[in-house]
Design an enzyme around this catalytic site. Structure first.
Site, PDB file in Angstrom:
ATOM      1  N   HIS A 160       0.675  -1.276   0.058  1.00  0.00           N
ATOM      2  CA  HIS A 160      -0.020  -0.059   0.015  1.00  0.00           C
ATOM      3  C   HIS A 160       1.094   1.102   0.100  1.00  0.00           C
ATOM      4  O   HIS A 160       0.375   2.139  -0.581  1.00  0.00           O
ATOM      5  CB  HIS A 160      -0.708   0.103   1.265  1.00  0.00           C
ATOM      6  CG  HIS A 160      -2.126  -0.602   1.109  1.00  0.00           C
ATOM      7  ND1 HIS A 160      -2.579  -1.952   1.468  1.00  0.00           N
ATOM      8  CD2 HIS A 160      -3.385  -0.029   0.664  1.00  0.00           C
ATOM      9  CE1 HIS A 160      -3.743  -2.036   1.146  1.00  0.00           C
ATOM     10  NE2 HIS A 160      -4.117  -0.802   0.693  1.00  0.00           N
ATOM     11  N   GLU A 191      -3.708 -13.719 -19.414  1.00  0.00           N
ATOM     12  CA  GLU A 191      -2.656 -13.599 -18.189  1.00  0.00           C
ATOM     13  C   GLU A 191      -2.162 -14.863 -17.706  1.00  0.00           C
ATOM     14  O   GLU A 191      -1.653 -15.040 -16.595  1.00  0.00           O
ATOM     15  CB  GLU A 191      -3.248 -12.434 -17.261  1.00  0.00           C
ATOM     16  CG  GLU A 191      -4.788 -12.927 -16.881  1.00  0.00           C
ATOM     17  CD  GLU A 191      -5.272 -11.840 -15.863  1.00  0.00           C
ATOM     18  OE1 GLU A 191      -4.331 -11.067 -15.328  1.00  0.00           O
ATOM     19  OE2 GLU A 191      -6.299 -11.931 -15.406  1.00  0.00           O
ATOM     20  N   ASP A 217       0.101 -10.669 -14.167  1.00  0.00           N
ATOM     21  CA  ASP A 217       0.019 -12.153 -13.986  1.00  0.00           C
ATOM     22  C   ASP A 217       0.715 -12.763 -14.783  1.00  0.00           C
ATOM     23  O   ASP A 217       1.191 -13.827 -14.400  1.00  0.00           O
ATOM     24  CB  ASP A 217      -1.641 -12.313 -13.797  1.00  0.00           C
ATOM     25  CG  ASP A 217      -2.090 -11.968 -12.470  1.00  0.00           C
ATOM     26  OD1 ASP A 217      -1.598 -12.375 -11.395  1.00  0.00           O
ATOM     27  OD2 ASP A 217      -3.172 -11.470 -12.435  1.00  0.00           O
ATOM     28  N   ARG A 257       3.742 -12.344  -7.349  1.00  0.00           N
ATOM     29  CA  ARG A 257       4.082 -10.932  -7.504  1.00  0.00           C
ATOM     30  C   ARG A 257       4.175  -9.922  -6.344  1.00  0.00           C
ATOM     31  O   ARG A 257       4.482  -8.714  -6.364  1.00  0.00           O
ATOM     32  CB  ARG A 257       3.172 -10.293  -8.643  1.00  0.00           C
ATOM     33  CG  ARG A 257       1.733 -10.523  -8.105  1.00  0.00           C
ATOM     34  CD  ARG A 257       0.554 -10.226  -9.471  1.00  0.00           C
ATOM     35  NE  ARG A 257      -0.040  -8.914  -9.241  1.00  0.00           N
ATOM     36  CZ  ARG A 257      -0.887  -8.532 -10.000  1.00  0.00           C
ATOM     37  NH1 ARG A 257      -1.588  -9.584 -10.738  1.00  0.00           N
ATOM     38  NH2 ARG A 257      -1.436  -7.297  -9.929  1.00  0.00           N
ATOM     39  N   CYS A 287      -2.746  -4.393 -20.670  1.00  0.00           N
ATOM     40  CA  CYS A 287      -3.241  -3.353 -19.575  1.00  0.00           C
ATOM     41  C   CYS A 287      -2.179  -3.605 -18.249  1.00  0.00           C
ATOM     42  O   CYS A 287      -2.732  -3.133 -17.188  1.00  0.00           O
ATOM     43  CB  CYS A 287      -4.757  -3.402 -18.973  1.00  0.00           C
ATOM     44  SG  CYS A 287      -5.233  -5.370 -18.527  1.00  0.00           S
TER      45      CYS A 287
END
Ligand code: PEP
Ligand code: MG
Length: 583
Positions: free
Chosen positions: A194, A438, A462, A472, A509
């Protein structure tokens, strides 16, 4: 003495400033028994500390500007709520009274008890919550130990400084931003934390995972921080300082020039028109999307609407949200991705896998979860279809791994359309249906998906995770997460070629699409639709206008055929240098 420290650069920018080292974990906590006569006094001391912590957090919350993302505000609200919870308000008070221990000790005992409870839960999301509890407890402990009413970061003027911390909570980060901090370095944390996301969204150059940095950095010493390379340079001589100052000047000139690109089309030097789309998470992201002149939304991550709440948004609420985005785009296409919950994207209640999986990224997430829980999926399909009456809308399915899943979704969509027709609801009967490619299995069989879909979008975040077997969100293996791995490049090429053969659009994306280091390579591979965070759009556009696709194509084959990672990086660098496509 000059030296360099390195970490993970998570938010770019070069800063030269004085170091401010936060000694957050140097708390010396006394643990001692107290006399019965001072128990009430000790309880008051504890209660006052909780109150000060609450005031500090409220002050932080009040300083957050309107435009700041809702999830950050909610994050601070969660910490405020914890300060009202009986486990922090009453239990330590009980320990002080019953065990006659001092306030710090009582709080430490409660911290251990809570940690034991969290440790038993084998769920990464709940582990994150354990970190939250620790952050809140640490804040109270800091106040207890210092005894100062205004202890904490509140009130310091840190203008222009580079803060070095063990770790920072998102609320610390917001506060540091308001205190004028120019950049920060943490010893822990990953690029998808975050705090890292917040640094990018607030535009604070930042480095995480710079282990033991505070051991080597002195307060007030002059530091050069390169947030892109993840480098901290201390004790730099005049020559190095002047070099970095020139880089800073060049960077600010570049930013001013980028503004001039708003409203212009993204066209390569040899006339190839490229579409630049925006990734959004919440309707609030629309402001930036419109400000940079995105040509549509290439990825609307709808799962964020389901987070930080205890209920599931109803069909009507979803409809309202989707429609507001479609209307704001005024005729430009909006690609709404169906729920991609699971793995690291968890919700507070409701649509969670029944049991926690030991490999959540490989478990019940995204379309797998939706197909298992049709009560969750159907209202979303209805809401998206109904919203499509408001303007050009596309639906996109995440994490497809086989055609059966796609066929099931297509069947459900047909059923939903029938129902909506019968109920008299308006919708676009030709709503384009796309899939995210992905998973390597989907990439390898992309022609089968292309035959059934109206468009495909490459989810590199992904795709890289699954191709290279790298979690990830794990910073320990972040160094292996490389979009230029030949296996990844070859899969991307397969997807683009499958789209071309089937004559359907292919976009990208994942984060790779918004990184100008890869723009020319991707153009050369045939990609003409890029979707990214709005803040990257002008930069990528700038790169596109300097490129010639024809020239890029000539380099692509040799890059993709190469098996040596280092050599691939070298070849890409020289390709980018040719066209001044560097970041
Ligand atoms: C991706 O995987 O590249 C992607 C765009 O989706 P997310 O990051 O939401 O998984
Ligand atoms: Mg994904």
């Amino acid at each position: 003495m000059s030296f360099i420290l390195s970490g993970i650069g998570v938010s770019r920018g070069i800063v030269i400033g004085k170091a401010h080292v936060l000694q957050q974990d140097a708390l010396e906590v006394r643990e001692q028994h107290i006399a019965i006569e001072v128990v009430d006094q000790e309880i008051r001391r504890y209660q006052q500390a909780v109150e000060v912590a609450r005031r500090q957090l409220s002050a932080i919350r009040d300083q957050i500007p309107e435009a700041t993302r809702k999830d950050i505000v909610e994050f601070i609200d969660t910490h405020l709520l914890m300060l009202q919870d009986s486990s922090l308000v009453h239990v330590p008070v009980q320990s002080i009274r019953e065990q006659q221990c001092n306030a710090e000790w009582a709080l430490k005992l409660q911290q251990e008890a809570l940690a034991a409870v969290f440790d038993e839960m084998d769920d990464p999301y709940l582990r994150t919550r354990k970190d939250d509890v620790n952050h809140v407890i640490h804040r109270i402990l800091r106040i207890l130990v210092s005894g100062a009413e205004d202890h904490g970061n509140v009130g310091f003027d840190l203008t222009g400084t580079i803060v070095f911390a063990s770790d920072l909570t998102p609320s610390d980060t917001v506060l540091l931003h308001h205190q004028g901090v120019a950049a920060f370095v943490t010893e822990f944390g990953g690029p998808l934390s975050h705090t890292a996301i917040l640094a990018r969204s607030l535009g604070i150059p930042a480095i995480v995972g710079a282990h033991s940095a505070r051991r080597y950095i002195q307060d007030d010493e002059t530091i050069i921080l390169d947030g892109e390379q993840g480098l901290v340079l201390a004790g730099a001589d005049a020559g190095l300082l002047s070099h970095y100052r020139k880089l800073q000047d060049a960077e600010s000139d570049r930013r001013e020039n980028l503004e001039l690109l708003k409203g212009t089309a993204a066209i390569t030097r040899d006339g190839v028109r490229v579409q630049l789309l925006s990734n959004i998470e919440l309707p609030q992201d629309m402001e930036r999307t419109l400000a940079v002149g995105a040509e549509g939304i290439g990825l609307y991550r709808t799962e964020f609407l389901f987070m930080n709440r205890t209920d599931i948004p109803s069909e009507e609420e979803q409809l309202e949200q989707y429609r507001s985005v479609i209307q704001a785009m005024e005729g430009l296409p909006v690609t709404i991705r169906t729920l991609d919950l699971g793995a690291d994207k968890k919700v507070d209640s409701g649509p969670l896998p029944e049991r926690s999986s030991s490999n959540p990224a490989l478990g019940l997430r995204a379309i797998r979860l939706c197909l298992k829980d049709l009560d969750l999926f159907r209202p979303q399909l209805r809401a998206i279809l109904r919203a499509s009456a408001a303007g050009p809308t596309r639906i996109m399915i995440p994490m497809l791994s086989n055609l059966q899943e796609l066929n099931q979704v297509l069947g459900l969509l047909e059923e939903t359309k029938e129902q909506l027709r019968a109920e008299g609801h308006a919708f676009d009967p030709h709503l384009p249906i796309g899939g995210m490619i992905e998973i390597p299995a989907a990439a390898l069989t992309a022609p089968c998906f292309a035959a059934k879909l109206d468009f495909m979008s490459i989810g590199t975040n992904d795709l890289i995770q699954y191709t290279l077997a790298i979690d990830r969100i794990d910073d320990e293996v972040a160094y292996l997460y490389d979009p230029l791995h030949p296996a990844v490049l070859r899969l991307i090429q397969l997807i683009i070629q499958a789209g071309q053969a089937a004559d359907i659009p292919v976009s990208m994306c994942g984060e790779m699409a918004g990184d100008p280091r890869f723009t020319r390579l991707l153009l050369g591979m045939g990609l003409t639709q890029f979707s990214m965070y709005p803040s990257s759009i002008l930069e990528v556009k700038d790169c596109i206008t300097r490129c010639s696709r024809r020239e890029a194509q000539q380099h692509v084959e040799s890059i993709i055929a190469c098996n040596d990672l280092q050599e691939i990086h070298g070849r890409l660098d020289s390709l980018n240098q040719d066209d001044k496509c560097r970041r």
